[in-house]
Scaffold this motif. Structure first.
Motif, PDB file in Angstrom:
ATOM      1  N   ILE A 110      32.875  55.194  61.602  1.00  0.00           N
ATOM      2  CA  ILE A 110      33.294  55.988  60.443  1.00  0.00           C
ATOM      3  C   ILE A 110      33.722  57.382  60.878  1.00  0.00           C
ATOM      4  O   ILE A 110      34.699  57.940  60.359  1.00  0.00           O
ATOM      5  CB  ILE A 110      32.169  56.047  59.395  1.00  0.00           C
ATOM      6  CG1 ILE A 110      31.833  54.629  58.896  1.00  0.00           C
ATOM      7  CG2 ILE A 110      32.582  56.925  58.223  1.00  0.00           C
ATOM      8  CD1 ILE A 110      33.012  53.920  58.255  1.00  0.00           C
ATOM      9  N   THR A 114      37.471  58.763  60.287  1.00  0.00           N
ATOM     10  CA  THR A 114      37.725  60.014  59.567  1.00  0.00           C
ATOM     11  C   THR A 114      38.626  60.944  60.381  1.00  0.00           C
ATOM     12  O   THR A 114      39.583  61.526  59.855  1.00  0.00           O
ATOM     13  CB  THR A 114      36.394  60.716  59.244  1.00  0.00           C
ATOM     14  OG1 THR A 114      35.571  59.837  58.486  1.00  0.00           O
ATOM     15  CG2 THR A 114      36.629  61.991  58.459  1.00  0.00           C
ATOM     16  N   CYS A 173      28.955  64.488  61.488  1.00  0.00           N
ATOM     17  CA  CYS A 173      29.269  63.091  61.183  1.00  0.00           C
ATOM     18  C   CYS A 173      28.585  62.149  62.167  1.00  0.00           C
ATOM     19  O   CYS A 173      28.031  61.109  61.771  1.00  0.00           O
ATOM     20  CB  CYS A 173      30.786  62.879  61.225  1.00  0.00           C
ATOM     21  SG  CYS A 173      31.685  63.565  59.815  1.00  0.00           S
ATOM     22  N   GLU A 177      25.784  59.516  61.006  1.00  0.00           N
ATOM     23  CA  GLU A 177      26.067  58.085  61.183  1.00  0.00           C
ATOM     24  C   GLU A 177      25.047  57.415  62.083  1.00  0.00           C
ATOM     25  O   GLU A 177      24.652  56.267  61.837  1.00  0.00           O
ATOM     26  CB  GLU A 177      27.477  57.905  61.742  1.00  0.00           C
ATOM     27  CG  GLU A 177      27.931  56.459  61.763  1.00  0.00           C
ATOM     28  CD  GLU A 177      29.425  56.305  61.917  1.00  0.00           C
ATOM     29  OE1 GLU A 177      29.906  55.144  61.883  1.00  0.00           O
ATOM     30  OE2 GLU A 177      30.125  57.329  62.071  1.00  0.00           O
ATOM     31  N   SER A 182      26.582  53.570  59.330  1.00  0.00           N
ATOM     32  CA  SER A 182      27.994  53.784  59.003  1.00  0.00           C
ATOM     33  C   SER A 182      28.257  53.698  57.508  1.00  0.00           C
ATOM     34  O   SER A 182      29.029  54.499  56.953  1.00  0.00           O
ATOM     35  CB  SER A 182      28.853  52.751  59.751  1.00  0.00           C
ATOM     36  OG  SER A 182      28.722  52.910  61.150  1.00  0.00           O
ATOM     37  N   ALA A 186      29.858  56.659  55.143  1.00  0.00           N
ATOM     38  CA  ALA A 186      31.063  56.451  54.333  1.00  0.00           C
ATOM     39  C   ALA A 186      30.808  56.810  52.872  1.00  0.00           C
ATOM     40  O   ALA A 186      31.643  57.461  52.219  1.00  0.00           O
ATOM     41  CB  ALA A 186      31.526  55.000  54.464  1.00  0.00           C
TER      42      ALA A 186
END
Length: 302
Positions: A110, A114, A173, A177, A182, A186
């Motif tokens: 993810i 991104t 992030c 994550e 994940s 998201a």
């Protein structure tokens, strides 16, 4: 026969200057009083509202006043670009190593998606039209273009804008994550993006309704991932707990976004402060209102 002459008082440059300043001050006070009375009238407010709505319609719905600005904009490289690139390289070297300690870069899915989406939009041939993707409160509320709540996050004005946002967002992030999974990241990205942009639009709408400040609502737009990353930074600091070291100074993780916000507006005063505060508010809502089981044990921000 005697004659009487009236002798005028002697005038100097200082007395003339004083009279001039006094007269100018009285005119300024009179003008302010007239404008206050005029601005408080219903007729003036209605006329100004109609004018602003007409100009906004011409700007956003026709080609008469619509600017064909495309982003990214070409910029001259300076020291800020070099610093941003060095910081991005350092961050990737520190946070994106594989588990066996080798030098090749690996990113969780993810996080990688991104970053890739932002890079694809940035390197799109011909760029993107700013008026079609930016976050405009008028377009979201009056024209019901709700897609702008999403598209504005993945568009950047120039290379420095993109690099600094990626540098700040990737570590949080990766951490979220790896810690939450994940699917959870998201969902957090979707929630924080929509919430921060909705708060930005709502703040501009309240300014228009309550304080008659119409410029932010009708004319001002914003783009970039920075509002979302401030929400992620608040959420990641909440999940992390403890303290982090920023420039050698220990800072509680829950407040790690404060020096980042200060440094951002010190180095880039043109950045959108309302958008960043909306991102912080979205992160606080995510941490303290939408996290089951955390409200009872951590009811405050400290």
């Amino acid at each position: 026969m005697s004659e009487h002459w009236e002798i005028a008082p002697e005038l100097s440059w200082d007395s003339l200057a004083s009279l001039y300043e006094d007269g100018k001050g009285q005119l300024r006070a009179l003008r302010r009083q007239v404008l206050q009375q005029l601005h408080g009238s219903t007729t003036y407010r209605r006329t100004t509202t109609w004018k602003d709505e007409l100009l906004a319609h011409l700007r956003w719905s026709t080609r008469i006043l619509q600017a064909d600005t495309r982003v990214p904009l070409p910029v001259e490289w300076d020291s800020r670009h070099l610093v941003a690139l060095i910081e991005l390289g350092r961050m990737l070297n520190e946070h994106a190593r594989s588990s066996d300690g080798s030098a090749h870069v690996t990113l969780p899915p993810i996080t990688a998606a991104t970053c890739l989406l932002q890079l694809v939009v940035f390197f799109k041939p011909g760029g993107v039209l700013l008026s079609e993707v930016s976050l405009s409160p008028y377009c979201v509320v009056d024209k019901k273009q709700y897609y702008r709540l999403i598209t504005a996050a993945f568009v950047h004005v120039d290379a420095t804008h993109l690099i600094t946002n990626l540098t700040a967002a990737v570590p949080d992030c990766i951490e979220l994550e790896q810690q939450c999974g994940s699917a959870a990241l998201a969902a957090d990205l979707a929630v924080i993006t929509l919430t921060s942009h909705a708060l930005y639009v709502g703040f501009a709408w309240l300014q228009k309704i309550m304080f008659y400040k119409r410029y932010n609502y009708y004319s001002l737009v914003t783009v970039g991932f920075s509002g979302v990353l401030f929400g992620l930074k608040v959420w990641a600091g909440f999940k992390r707990g403890g303290a982090v070291y920023i420039w050698g100074v220990p800072v509680p993780s829950r407040f790690s976004w404060v020096p980042t916000l200060a440094l951002t507006h010190l180095c880039a005063p043109e950045a959108s402060f309302p958008a960043h505060i909306a991102g912080v508010a979205a992160g606080i809502l995510r941490a303290y209102c939408w996290e089951p089981g955390k409200i009872r044990t951590h009811p405050r921000f400290y």
